[in-house]
Scaffold this active site. Structure first.
Site, PDB file in Angstrom:
ATOM      1  CB  SER A  35     -17.437   1.363  -8.107  1.00 15.37           C
ATOM      2  OG  SER A  35     -17.383   2.728  -7.776  1.00 15.37           O
ATOM      3  CB  SER A  59     -26.026   4.159 -14.198  1.00 16.74           C
ATOM      4  OG  SER A  59     -25.679   3.347 -13.087  1.00 16.74           O
ATOM      5  CG  ASP A 115      -7.473   1.349  -8.113  1.00 20.05           C
ATOM      6  OD1 ASP A 115      -6.639   0.709  -7.459  1.00 20.05           O
ATOM      7  OD2 ASP A 115      -8.012   2.392  -7.712  1.00 20.05           O
ATOM      8  CE1 TYR A 157      -2.463   8.587  -3.860  1.00 18.17           C
ATOM      9  CE2 TYR A 157      -1.979  10.528  -5.189  1.00 18.17           C
ATOM     10  CZ  TYR A 157      -1.964   9.156  -5.018  1.00 18.17           C
ATOM     11  OH  TYR A 157      -1.439   8.363  -5.991  1.00 18.17           O
ATOM     12  CD  GLU A 192     -10.415   7.238 -11.348  1.00 19.01           C
ATOM     13  OE1 GLU A 192     -10.866   6.231 -11.920  1.00 19.01           O
ATOM     14  OE2 GLU A 192     -10.902   7.674 -10.298  1.00 19.01           O
ATOM     15  CD  GLU A 239      -3.089  -0.252   0.009  1.00 21.39           C
ATOM     16  OE1 GLU A 239      -3.215   0.191  -1.144  1.00 21.39           O
ATOM     17  OE2 GLU A 239      -3.587  -1.330   0.385  1.00 21.39           O
ATOM     18  CG  HIS A 240      -0.090   4.926   0.488  1.00 27.89           C
ATOM     19  ND1 HIS A 240      -0.529   6.030  -0.188  1.00 27.89           N
ATOM     20  CD2 HIS A 240      -1.099   4.565   1.324  1.00 27.89           C
ATOM     21  CE1 HIS A 240      -1.753   6.351   0.246  1.00 27.89           C
ATOM     22  NE2 HIS A 240      -2.126   5.464   1.151  1.00 27.89           N
TER      23      HIS A 240
HETATM   24  P1  ADP Z   1     -14.489   3.879  -5.846  1.00 28.18           P
HETATM   25  O1  ADP Z   1     -13.573   3.685  -4.683  1.00 28.18           O
HETATM   26  O2  ADP Z   1     -15.686   2.997  -5.737  1.00 28.18           O
HETATM   27  O3  ADP Z   1     -13.795   3.772  -7.157  1.00 28.18           O
HETATM   28  P2  ADP Z   1     -14.842   6.583  -6.723  1.00 28.18           P
HETATM   29  O4  ADP Z   1     -15.300   7.823  -6.021  1.00 28.18           O
HETATM   30  O5  ADP Z   1     -13.504   6.577  -7.333  1.00 28.18           O
HETATM   31  O6  ADP Z   1     -15.016   5.376  -5.690  1.00 28.18           O
HETATM   32  O7  ADP Z   1     -15.860   6.236  -7.884  1.00 28.18           O
HETATM   33  C1  ADP Z   1     -17.251   6.237  -7.640  1.00 28.18           C
HETATM   34  C2  ADP Z   1     -17.944   6.978  -8.777  1.00 28.18           C
HETATM   35  O8  ADP Z   1     -17.844   6.209  -9.995  1.00 28.18           O
HETATM   36  C3  ADP Z   1     -19.419   7.158  -8.550  1.00 28.18           C
HETATM   37  O9  ADP Z   1     -19.687   8.318  -7.791  1.00 28.18           O
HETATM   38  C4  ADP Z   1     -19.941   7.281  -9.987  1.00 28.18           C
HETATM   39  O10 ADP Z   1     -19.735   8.583 -10.479  1.00 28.18           O
HETATM   40  C5  ADP Z   1     -19.034   6.332 -10.755  1.00 28.18           C
HETATM   41  N1  ADP Z   1     -19.634   4.989 -10.879  1.00 28.18           N
HETATM   42  C6  ADP Z   1     -19.130   3.844 -10.401  1.00 28.18           C
HETATM   43  N2  ADP Z   1     -19.944   2.792 -10.705  1.00 28.18           N
HETATM   44  C7  ADP Z   1     -20.982   3.296 -11.395  1.00 28.18           C
HETATM   45  C8  ADP Z   1     -22.170   2.741 -11.984  1.00 28.18           C
HETATM   46  N3  ADP Z   1     -22.446   1.429 -11.914  1.00 28.18           N
HETATM   47  N4  ADP Z   1     -23.015   3.577 -12.627  1.00 28.18           N
HETATM   48  C9  ADP Z   1     -22.747   4.889 -12.703  1.00 28.18           C
HETATM   49  N5  ADP Z   1     -21.662   5.474 -12.162  1.00 28.18           N
HETATM   50  C10 ADP Z   1     -20.787   4.705 -11.517  1.00 28.18           C
HETATM   51 MG    MG Z   2     -12.195   5.072  -7.775  1.00 32.08          MG
END
Ligand code: ADP
Ligand code: MG
Length: 401
Positions: free
Chosen positions: A129, A67, A187, A237, A175, A33-34
């Protein structure tokens, strides 16, 4: 939700059937990590949960975004692809489409598309996500925009690994440019290159990697979600990045280095005196130790020494808590409760820190007690209910239909 239900949802949204369906996973980092932005290795694996994308061409020359996780929908003309308002979720998809065409001049978006996303990675929990969404989009649209007429993979790739690495780089660039998060590549790489029952020993600087089997007889990887509102923000960060940079500069006066990860623990003893800034010294000590721990953990796993792997995970958390200072009350409460449970081999925070999740190795027969005890201790200390997931290590991005 089943893939059939997603197909029905697509028909409800757009009035016709989806033509193709893709999936890409979230990830959990087991150790390392990091280390990524310090030239070191990480050791993530892909999860069985992630993001699905269903698409069909349309004749209207627009990209329509739905979505099942979000109330907002977007319609963007294909001639006007650019970053949308801050926090618009379609940025994570739109950016990938834009970046494909910029990295691959032969890639062209020749028609409009209707898109439907569904994700089951708990959002914002540090299980990526966003990377799942980016990589699934990169997979779909490299195929739509630049499918090779010479066989092989889209964008002219003949080698599957190289193609998957490119999907990760597209996602990372998205990103950076469309979400404004200056993340490393871990990731997106795990989402693209994941392999069932394997973790990925990845050097984030050179992108060299190895799939290492994760054979855990009678032991499970358990993810515990803090549901904490605290996050590693870009300020904290960037501070860590800067402090590591200071350490590199000061060490370079006695031993020239580009990255902290070049130092072994033996080197560290000789050079640490050159760091005059006490905060930078703590940060660097974590990085040097974590790089060595990660290498040792991978060796332990290869030898089947899961006990040692678990001890190194716990040592990683202690270092992140004491020297890197990115844990906080919620992550510490979860990890420290886990260490007390008989049948836990190791437990640590995973991801950037402050909020998000811990990852633990737990014997099958101890899982119920783990959830009960850790859940109760955590709620007592923080007033928040934790969530627990028994992780399955899955494959990377794929076309399903
Ligand atoms: P994570 O740690 O889950 O990556 P982030 O803040 O980097 O958290 O990303 C989350 C963002 O990604 C959500 O707020 C949304 O904008 C987008 N996102 C992720 N999954 C989906 C989905 N299934 N549908 C729409 N947007 C999504
Ligand atoms: Mg993220």
């Amino acid at each position: 939700m089943t893939t059939q239900e997603m197909q029905i949802a697509f028909e409800q949204a757009y009035g016709r059937k989806a033509e193709k369906m893709f999936f890409s996973p979230g990830r959990v980092n087991l150790i390392g990590e990091h280390t990524d932005y310090n030239g070191g290795c990480v050791f993530p694996c892909a999860l069985s949960f992630g993001a699905w994308l269903l698409i069909a061409k349309n004749e209207e020359g627009v990209l329509r975004f739905h979505s099942l996780n979000m109330p907002q929908t977007y319609t963007i003309p294909i001639s006007e692809i650019k970053p949308q308002a801050d926090r618009a979720w379609c940025n994570y998809a739109l950016g990938c489409i834009d970046i494909i065409s910029r990295r691959h001049p032969e890639a062209k978006l020749e028609s409009g598309y209707d898109l439907l996303y569904y994700g089951n990675v708990p959002a914002g929990a540090g299980l990526s996500s966003s990377a799942a969404m980016e990589v699934v989009t990169a997979r779909a649209f490299t195929e739509e925009m630049a499918v090779s007429d010479r066989g092989g993979y889209p964008c002219g790739y003949t080698d599957e690994k190289a193609y998957r690495t490119e999907l990760a780089l597209i996602g990372q660039a998205c990103e950076h440019e469309y979400a404004g998060v200056m993340c490393g590549v871990m990731d997106q790489f795990a989402s693209a290159q994941g392999k069932k029952d394997h973790a990925i020993y990845l050097n984030c600087d050179t992108l060299e990697f190895e799939h290492v089997p994760v054979k855990l007889d009678g032991i499970k990887v358990v993810i515990s979600n803090t549901h904490s509102p605290h996050h590693l923000d870009s300020g904290a960060y960037n501070d860590r990045v800067r402090q590591c940079h200071t350490a590199v500069e000061q060490i370079s006066k006695v031993k020239p280095i580009k990255f902290l990860a070049e130092l072994t623990p033996e080197d560290w003893e000789k050079v640490e005196g050159a760091i005059t800034d006490p905060i930078a010294k703590k940060r660097a000590r974590h990085v040097v130790g974590e790089v060595a721990r990660t290498a040792e953990a991978v060796e332990a796993l290869k030898k089947g020494d899961i006990k040692r792997f678990g001890e190194l995970m716990t040592a990683s958390h202690v270092s992140l808590r004491n020297d890197y200072e990115v844990t906080g009350k919620e992550l510490d409460s979860l990890a420290e409760a886990a260490w007390q449970v008989e049948g836990v081999l190791g437990s640590r925070m995973t991801g950037g820190g402050f909020g998000g999740c811990t990852v633990s190795l737990v014997k099958d027969e101890a899982i119920d007690e783990f959830k009960r005890f850790v859940g109760a201790e955590y709620e007592k200390k923080t007033g928040i209910k934790a969530d627990f997931y028994v992780a399955e290590i899955g494959d990377g991005v794929a076309r399903l239909i």
